[in-house]
Design a protein around this motif. Sequence first.
Motif, PDB file in Angstrom:
ATOM      1  N   ALA A  35     -12.818  29.772  32.430  1.00  0.00           N
ATOM      2  CA  ALA A  35     -13.912  30.740  32.555  1.00  0.00           C
ATOM      3  C   ALA A  35     -14.639  30.593  33.883  1.00  0.00           C
ATOM      4  CB  ALA A  35     -14.910  30.528  31.410  1.00  0.00           C
ATOM      5  N   ARG A  36     -14.515  29.416  34.492  1.00  0.00           N
ATOM      6  CA  ARG A  36     -15.324  29.129  35.694  1.00  0.00           C
ATOM      7  C   ARG A  36     -14.605  28.104  36.562  1.00  0.00           C
ATOM      8  NH1 ARG A  36     -20.099  25.263  35.687  1.00  0.00           N
ATOM      9  NH2 ARG A  36     -19.371  24.964  33.557  1.00  0.00           N
ATOM     10  N   VAL A  37     -14.743  28.298  37.857  1.00  0.00           N
ATOM     11  CA  VAL A  37     -14.224  27.338  38.835  1.00  0.00           C
ATOM     12  C   VAL A  37     -15.383  26.981  39.755  1.00  0.00           C
ATOM     13  CG1 VAL A  37     -12.633  27.029  40.780  1.00  0.00           C
ATOM     14  CG2 VAL A  37     -11.905  28.367  38.789  1.00  0.00           C
ATOM     15  N   GLU A  48     -23.037   9.909  44.765  1.00  0.00           N
ATOM     16  CA  GLU A  48     -22.457   9.964  43.420  1.00  0.00           C
ATOM     17  C   GLU A  48     -22.790  11.316  42.810  1.00  0.00           C
ATOM     18  OE1 GLU A  48     -23.312   6.705  40.910  1.00  0.00           O
ATOM     19  OE2 GLU A  48     -22.328   5.320  42.298  1.00  0.00           O
ATOM     20  N   ARG A  49     -21.832  11.894  42.116  1.00  0.00           N
ATOM     21  CA  ARG A  49     -22.044  13.163  41.416  1.00  0.00           C
ATOM     22  C   ARG A  49     -21.805  12.917  39.934  1.00  0.00           C
ATOM     23  NH1 ARG A  49     -23.673  17.621  44.664  1.00  0.00           N
ATOM     24  NH2 ARG A  49     -23.883  18.367  42.526  1.00  0.00           N
ATOM     25  N   GLY A  50     -21.956  13.985  39.160  1.00  0.00           N
ATOM     26  CA  GLY A  50     -21.793  13.850  37.718  1.00  0.00           C
ATOM     27  C   GLY A  50     -23.046  13.217  37.135  1.00  0.00           C
ATOM     28  N   GLY A  51     -22.858  12.200  36.302  1.00  0.00           N
ATOM     29  CA  GLY A  51     -24.017  11.592  35.653  1.00  0.00           C
ATOM     30  C   GLY A  51     -24.488  12.449  34.497  1.00  0.00           C
ATOM     31  N   HIS A  52     -23.537  12.941  33.719  1.00  0.00           N
ATOM     32  CA  HIS A  52     -23.865  13.743  32.548  1.00  0.00           C
ATOM     33  C   HIS A  52     -22.644  13.871  31.647  1.00  0.00           C
ATOM     34  CE1 HIS A  52     -21.690  17.058  34.401  1.00  0.00           C
ATOM     35  NE2 HIS A  52     -22.388  16.866  35.503  1.00  0.00           N
ATOM     36  N   ALA A  53     -22.872  14.404  30.457  1.00  0.00           N
ATOM     37  CA  ALA A  53     -21.780  14.737  29.534  1.00  0.00           C
ATOM     38  C   ALA A  53     -21.992  16.175  29.073  1.00  0.00           C
ATOM     39  CB  ALA A  53     -21.780  13.791  28.334  1.00  0.00           C
ATOM     40  N   PHE A 116     -18.781  29.286  31.001  1.00  0.00           N
ATOM     41  CA  PHE A 116     -19.748  29.534  32.066  1.00  0.00           C
ATOM     42  C   PHE A 116     -20.762  28.397  32.125  1.00  0.00           C
ATOM     43  CE2 PHE A 116     -19.087  34.274  30.998  1.00  0.00           C
ATOM     44  CZ  PHE A 116     -17.983  34.332  31.823  1.00  0.00           C
ATOM     45  N   TYR A 117     -21.486  28.333  33.229  1.00  0.00           N
ATOM     46  CA  TYR A 117     -22.539  27.322  33.364  1.00  0.00           C
ATOM     47  C   TYR A 117     -23.614  27.560  32.304  1.00  0.00           C
ATOM     48  CZ  TYR A 117     -26.647  24.968  35.052  1.00  0.00           C
ATOM     49  OH  TYR A 117     -27.763  24.186  35.126  1.00  0.00           O
ATOM     50  N   ASP A 118     -23.975  26.485  31.607  1.00  0.00           N
ATOM     51  CA  ASP A 118     -24.993  26.572  30.560  1.00  0.00           C
ATOM     52  C   ASP A 118     -25.711  25.220  30.490  1.00  0.00           C
ATOM     53  OD1 ASP A 118     -26.508  26.776  28.282  1.00  0.00           O
ATOM     54  OD2 ASP A 118     -24.811  26.970  26.906  1.00  0.00           O
ATOM     55  N   ASP A 121     -25.735  22.956  27.458  1.00  0.00           N
ATOM     56  CA  ASP A 121     -24.507  22.249  27.059  1.00  0.00           C
ATOM     57  C   ASP A 121     -24.480  20.811  27.607  1.00  0.00           C
ATOM     58  OD1 ASP A 121     -21.736  22.423  25.883  1.00  0.00           O
ATOM     59  OD2 ASP A 121     -21.212  21.925  27.951  1.00  0.00           O
ATOM     60  N   TYR A 122     -25.485  20.458  28.429  1.00  0.00           N
ATOM     61  CA  TYR A 122     -25.472  19.144  29.091  1.00  0.00           C
ATOM     62  C   TYR A 122     -26.232  18.083  28.302  1.00  0.00           C
ATOM     63  CZ  TYR A 122     -24.081  20.912  33.812  1.00  0.00           C
ATOM     64  OH  TYR A 122     -23.428  21.443  34.893  1.00  0.00           O
ATOM     65  N   PHE A 123     -25.725  16.854  28.331  1.00  0.00           N
ATOM     66  CA  PHE A 123     -26.551  15.662  28.111  1.00  0.00           C
ATOM     67  C   PHE A 123     -26.791  15.093  29.501  1.00  0.00           C
ATOM     68  CE2 PHE A 123     -24.498  15.556  23.907  1.00  0.00           C
ATOM     69  CZ  PHE A 123     -25.600  15.353  23.104  1.00  0.00           C
ATOM     70  N   ARG A 124     -28.027  15.023  29.929  1.00  0.00           N
ATOM     71  CA  ARG A 124     -28.307  14.438  31.250  1.00  0.00           C
ATOM     72  C   ARG A 124     -28.965  13.071  31.125  1.00  0.00           C
ATOM     73  NH1 ARG A 124     -27.043  17.553  35.584  1.00  0.00           N
ATOM     74  NH2 ARG A 124     -26.987  19.817  35.305  1.00  0.00           N
ATOM     75  N   ASP A 125     -29.269  12.690  29.881  1.00  0.00           N
ATOM     76  CA  ASP A 125     -29.895  11.392  29.636  1.00  0.00           C
ATOM     77  C   ASP A 125     -28.876  10.497  28.929  1.00  0.00           C
ATOM     78  OD1 ASP A 125     -32.749   9.935  29.305  1.00  0.00           O
ATOM     79  OD2 ASP A 125     -31.495   9.584  27.548  1.00  0.00           O
TER      80      ASP A 125
HETATM   81  P1  TYD Z   1     -24.383  19.397  38.137  1.00  0.00           P
HETATM   82  O1  TYD Z   1     -23.520  19.887  37.036  1.00  0.00           O
HETATM   83  O2  TYD Z   1     -25.429  18.387  37.780  1.00  0.00           O
HETATM   84  O3  TYD Z   1     -23.493  18.808  39.329  1.00  0.00           O
HETATM   85  P2  TYD Z   1     -22.490  17.558  39.387  1.00  0.00           P
HETATM   86  O4  TYD Z   1     -22.010  17.282  38.024  1.00  0.00           O
HETATM   87  O5  TYD Z   1     -21.421  17.996  40.268  1.00  0.00           O
HETATM   88  O6  TYD Z   1     -23.204  16.398  40.002  1.00  0.00           O
HETATM   89  O7  TYD Z   1     -25.054  20.651  38.837  1.00  0.00           O
HETATM   90  C1  TYD Z   1     -25.856  20.533  40.002  1.00  0.00           C
HETATM   91  C2  TYD Z   1     -26.725  21.774  40.092  1.00  0.00           C
HETATM   92  O8  TYD Z   1     -25.934  22.955  40.260  1.00  0.00           O
HETATM   93  C3  TYD Z   1     -27.586  21.998  38.851  1.00  0.00           C
HETATM   94  O9  TYD Z   1     -28.853  22.454  39.297  1.00  0.00           O
HETATM   95  C4  TYD Z   1     -26.890  23.121  38.122  1.00  0.00           C
HETATM   96  C5  TYD Z   1     -26.192  23.894  39.218  1.00  0.00           C
HETATM   97  N1  TYD Z   1     -24.919  24.467  38.772  1.00  0.00           N
HETATM   98  C6  TYD Z   1     -24.799  25.828  38.604  1.00  0.00           C
HETATM   99  O10 TYD Z   1     -25.758  26.610  38.801  1.00  0.00           O
HETATM  100  N2  TYD Z   1     -23.589  26.353  38.196  1.00  0.00           N
HETATM  101  C7  TYD Z   1     -22.512  25.557  37.970  1.00  0.00           C
HETATM  102  O11 TYD Z   1     -21.419  26.066  37.616  1.00  0.00           O
HETATM  103  C8  TYD Z   1     -22.658  24.139  38.136  1.00  0.00           C
HETATM  104  C9  TYD Z   1     -21.506  23.198  37.879  1.00  0.00           C
HETATM  105  C10 TYD Z   1     -23.868  23.633  38.534  1.00  0.00           C
END
Ligand code: TYD
Length: 138
Positions: A35-37, A48-53, A116-118, A121-125
């Motif tokens: 759905a998204r790239v 470092e990137r990521g840091g979430h599930a 799509f970006y949502d 859907d994230y755990f950031r903690d």
């Molecule tokens: P994030 O997913 O935290 O990046 P990464 O995992 O690569 O470190 O996203 C960083 C920022 O970009 C956050 O503010 C959300 C935004 N974002 C979008 O708007 N659309 C997207 O498809 C993605 C992946 C992130």
Amino acid sequence: MALTDCKIVEFPKIHDHRGNLTFIESGRHVHFDIARVYYLYDVPGGAERGGHAHKDLSQIILAISGSFDVVLDDGHEKKTFHLNRSHQGLFVCPMIWRELNNFSSGAVCLVLASNFYDESDYFRDYGEFQSVVQGGAN
Ligand code: TYD
């Protein structure tokens, strides 16, 4: 789905003296509909990137150029993958914490995502993620 389902996926590679070519067909080489790239680039040294599930999202992470490490964590154990081939990707199922680090200079990280970006859907903690997976809830 678990950490053991997170595996390196091989994509077709058409060798050519003019340069190699790899293609990825949604639902065929990737078992979800793409759905998204998105892609990470101009990553500064040491960043470092990521840091979430993700709760529901499946992804395939590719090192289109250069290399980096992906550390996956299901709340119980961790596994590190070094990505450095343009025709390989790492499948990451939902409910896996990921950290991306050790980016080489000029590395490009391409991500194929099932939705799509949502932000919901994230755990950031990490503590919240760990308490959910260790409690067996989702
Ligand atoms: P994030 O997913 O935290 O990046 P990464 O995992 O690569 O470190 O996203 C960083 C920022 O970009 C956050 O503010 C959300 C935004 N974002 C979008 O708007 N659309 C997207 O498809 C993605 C992946 C992130």
